[in-house]
Design an enzyme around this catalytic site. Structure first.
Site, PDB file in Angstrom:
ATOM      1  N   THR A   8       1.382  23.180 -25.751  1.00 21.86           N
ATOM      2  CA  THR A   8       0.605  21.977 -25.454  1.00 21.86           C
ATOM      3  C   THR A   8       0.076  22.038 -24.034  1.00 21.86           C
ATOM      4  O   THR A   8       0.706  22.625 -23.152  1.00 21.86           O
ATOM      5  CB  THR A   8       1.439  20.687 -25.619  1.00 21.86           C
ATOM      6  OG1 THR A   8       0.570  19.552 -25.476  1.00 21.86           O
ATOM      7  CG2 THR A   8       2.547  20.581 -24.596  1.00 21.86           C
ATOM      8  N   HIS A  12       1.872  14.566 -20.913  1.00 21.57           N
ATOM      9  CA  HIS A  12       2.640  13.428 -21.457  1.00 21.57           C
ATOM     10  C   HIS A  12       3.585  13.913 -22.555  1.00 21.57           C
ATOM     11  O   HIS A  12       4.749  13.521 -22.618  1.00 21.57           O
ATOM     12  CB  HIS A  12       1.713  12.363 -22.054  1.00 21.57           C
ATOM     13  CG  HIS A  12       0.825  11.709 -21.059  1.00 21.57           C
ATOM     14  ND1 HIS A  12       1.256  10.716 -20.215  1.00 21.57           N
ATOM     15  CD2 HIS A  12      -0.471  11.911 -20.769  1.00 21.57           C
ATOM     16  CE1 HIS A  12       0.261  10.328 -19.448  1.00 21.57           C
ATOM     17  NE2 HIS A  12      -0.807  11.035 -19.769  1.00 21.57           N
ATOM     18  N   ASP A  69       1.246  18.404 -33.861  1.00 25.45           N
ATOM     19  CA  ASP A  69      -0.019  17.694 -33.986  1.00 25.45           C
ATOM     20  C   ASP A  69       0.298  16.290 -34.497  1.00 25.45           C
ATOM     21  O   ASP A  69       1.218  16.106 -35.300  1.00 25.45           O
ATOM     22  CB  ASP A  69      -0.962  18.418 -34.948  1.00 25.45           C
ATOM     23  CG  ASP A  69      -2.403  17.971 -34.735  1.00 25.45           C
ATOM     24  OD1 ASP A  69      -2.907  18.135 -33.607  1.00 25.45           O
ATOM     25  OD2 ASP A  69      -3.013  17.453 -35.678  1.00 25.45           O
ATOM     26  N   THR A  70      -0.448  15.343 -33.989  1.00 25.98           N
ATOM     27  CA  THR A  70      -0.170  13.943 -34.314  1.00 25.98           C
ATOM     28  C   THR A  70      -1.452  13.243 -34.730  1.00 25.98           C
ATOM     29  O   THR A  70      -2.520  13.537 -34.199  1.00 25.98           O
ATOM     30  CB  THR A  70       0.416  13.227 -33.066  1.00 25.98           C
ATOM     31  OG1 THR A  70       1.662  13.826 -32.744  1.00 25.98           O
ATOM     32  CG2 THR A  70       0.624  11.748 -33.329  1.00 25.98           C
ATOM     33  N   PHE A 149      -0.037   7.127 -23.568  1.00 26.95           N
ATOM     34  CA  PHE A 149      -1.357   7.761 -23.623  1.00 26.95           C
ATOM     35  C   PHE A 149      -1.976   7.484 -24.990  1.00 26.95           C
ATOM     36  O   PHE A 149      -1.349   6.847 -25.853  1.00 26.95           O
ATOM     37  CB  PHE A 149      -1.240   9.269 -23.366  1.00 26.95           C
ATOM     38  CG  PHE A 149      -0.487  10.021 -24.425  1.00 26.95           C
ATOM     39  CD1 PHE A 149       0.897   9.999 -24.460  1.00 26.95           C
ATOM     40  CD2 PHE A 149      -1.159  10.740 -25.414  1.00 26.95           C
ATOM     41  CE1 PHE A 149       1.600  10.689 -25.448  1.00 26.95           C
ATOM     42  CE2 PHE A 149      -0.470  11.440 -26.396  1.00 26.95           C
ATOM     43  CZ  PHE A 149       0.912  11.406 -26.418  1.00 26.95           C
ATOM     44  N   GLY A 150      -3.191   7.989 -25.190  1.00 27.83           N
ATOM     45  CA  GLY A 150      -3.862   7.876 -26.492  1.00 27.83           C
ATOM     46  C   GLY A 150      -3.959   6.440 -26.978  1.00 27.83           C
ATOM     47  O   GLY A 150      -4.399   5.539 -26.247  1.00 27.83           O
ATOM     48  N   HIS A 177       7.427   8.623 -33.590  1.00 23.49           N
ATOM     49  CA  HIS A 177       7.070   9.696 -34.520  1.00 23.49           C
ATOM     50  C   HIS A 177       7.432  11.066 -33.954  1.00 23.49           C
ATOM     51  O   HIS A 177       8.080  11.880 -34.587  1.00 23.49           O
ATOM     52  CB  HIS A 177       5.556   9.609 -34.782  1.00 23.49           C
ATOM     53  CG  HIS A 177       4.752   9.402 -33.512  1.00 23.49           C
ATOM     54  ND1 HIS A 177       4.925   8.302 -32.713  1.00 23.49           N
ATOM     55  CD2 HIS A 177       3.833  10.167 -32.880  1.00 23.49           C
ATOM     56  CE1 HIS A 177       4.124   8.389 -31.662  1.00 23.49           C
ATOM     57  NE2 HIS A 177       3.459   9.520 -31.728  1.00 23.49           N
ATOM     58  N   ARG A 178       6.994  11.307 -32.698  1.00 23.72           N
ATOM     59  CA  ARG A 178       7.214  12.623 -32.092  1.00 23.72           C
ATOM     60  C   ARG A 178       8.708  12.862 -31.890  1.00 23.72           C
ATOM     61  O   ARG A 178       9.225  13.949 -32.159  1.00 23.72           O
ATOM     62  CB  ARG A 178       6.460  12.719 -30.762  1.00 23.72           C
ATOM     63  CG  ARG A 178       6.429  14.134 -30.180  1.00 23.72           C
ATOM     64  CD  ARG A 178       5.463  14.257 -29.025  1.00 23.72           C
ATOM     65  NE  ARG A 178       4.111  13.937 -29.427  1.00 23.72           N
ATOM     66  CZ  ARG A 178       3.498  12.794 -29.169  1.00 23.72           C
ATOM     67  NH1 ARG A 178       4.099  11.855 -28.475  1.00 23.72           N
ATOM     68  NH2 ARG A 178       2.278  12.575 -29.598  1.00 23.72           N
TER      69      ARG A 178
END
Ligand code: IMP
Length: 192
Positions: A8, A12, A69-70, A149-150, A177-178
């Site tokens: 990555t 973050h 991947d998210t 973030f995001g 989730h992560r």
């Protein structure tokens, strides 16, 4: 301390995951001399996670590596933005514009249900393993909070009143989730 490459360029994500995988020193892409944009051209989240991990193993002097991947999947938008979450409002990967697009599309929607889905792909000694994590929640009508973030400022996880952007990394890591996907990866690495 054991080391593993995490494919990555997102600081973050590196920070979030390093806190969970505390038995490992995570090596980011910059440390292996990779400053290029790794292709993410698969039509699925799982495919993109795999593509990133494979790319690093095939193009750099790296044997073991994981990538993730998210996507944000909004029920009333038939799962959009999904695999296109990063570039939903264009190619610029502009998080603010992406949020605005989601909020605009949901303007007259009462169904605000959504979920984040992460797939982690691990390549270990030539074998491929995948792990998935999901957190359900809702999309607020406006942004709150300055952390994360995001899409974090508009996503309120189930059972919470605050958005992810109003939480500390440690709080987000308890439920995200992560974190769920990475905890499975952690268990797998410990057991193997
Ligand atoms: P990618 O996995 O880096 O390709 O991310 C896809 C998109 O989802 C990007 O726009 C990210 O900013 C967003 N995203 C990924 N993880 C999160 C998260 O934990 N919170 C909010 N947005 C996220």
């Amino acid at each position: 301390m054991k080391k593993i490459v995490f494919a990555t360029g997102n600081p973050h994500k590196l920070e979030e995951i390093q806190l969970i995988l505390s038995d490992y020193t995570l090596i980011g892409l910059d440390e292996i001399g990779c400053d290029e944009e790794i292709p993410e051209t698969s039509p699925t989240i799982q495919g993109n996670a795999l593509q990133k991990a494979r790319y690093v193993v095939e193009n750099y002097a790296v044997q073991n590596c994981f990538a993730e991947d998210t996507g944000l999947e909004v029920e009333a938008l038939n799962g959009e933005p999904g695999v296109y979450s990063a570039r939903y409002a264009g190619t610029a990967k502009d998080a603010n514009a992406n949020i605005t697009k989601v909020l605009t599309k949901l303007e007259h929607q009462t169904n605000r249900a959504a979920q984040f889905r992460t797939v982690v792909a691990l390549i270990l000694e030539g074998e491929i393993y995948t792990f998935e994590g999901i957190i359900r929640g809702t999309i607020q009508t406006r942004r709150t909070g300055t952390g994360g973030f995001g899409y974090d400022p508009v996503f309120v996880p189930e059972g919470e009143t605050r958005s992810f952007a109003e939480m500390s990394i440690a709080e987000k890591n308890k439920i995200s989730h992560r974190a769920k996907a990475i905890l499975q990866l952690k268990k797998f690495l410990v057991d193997s």
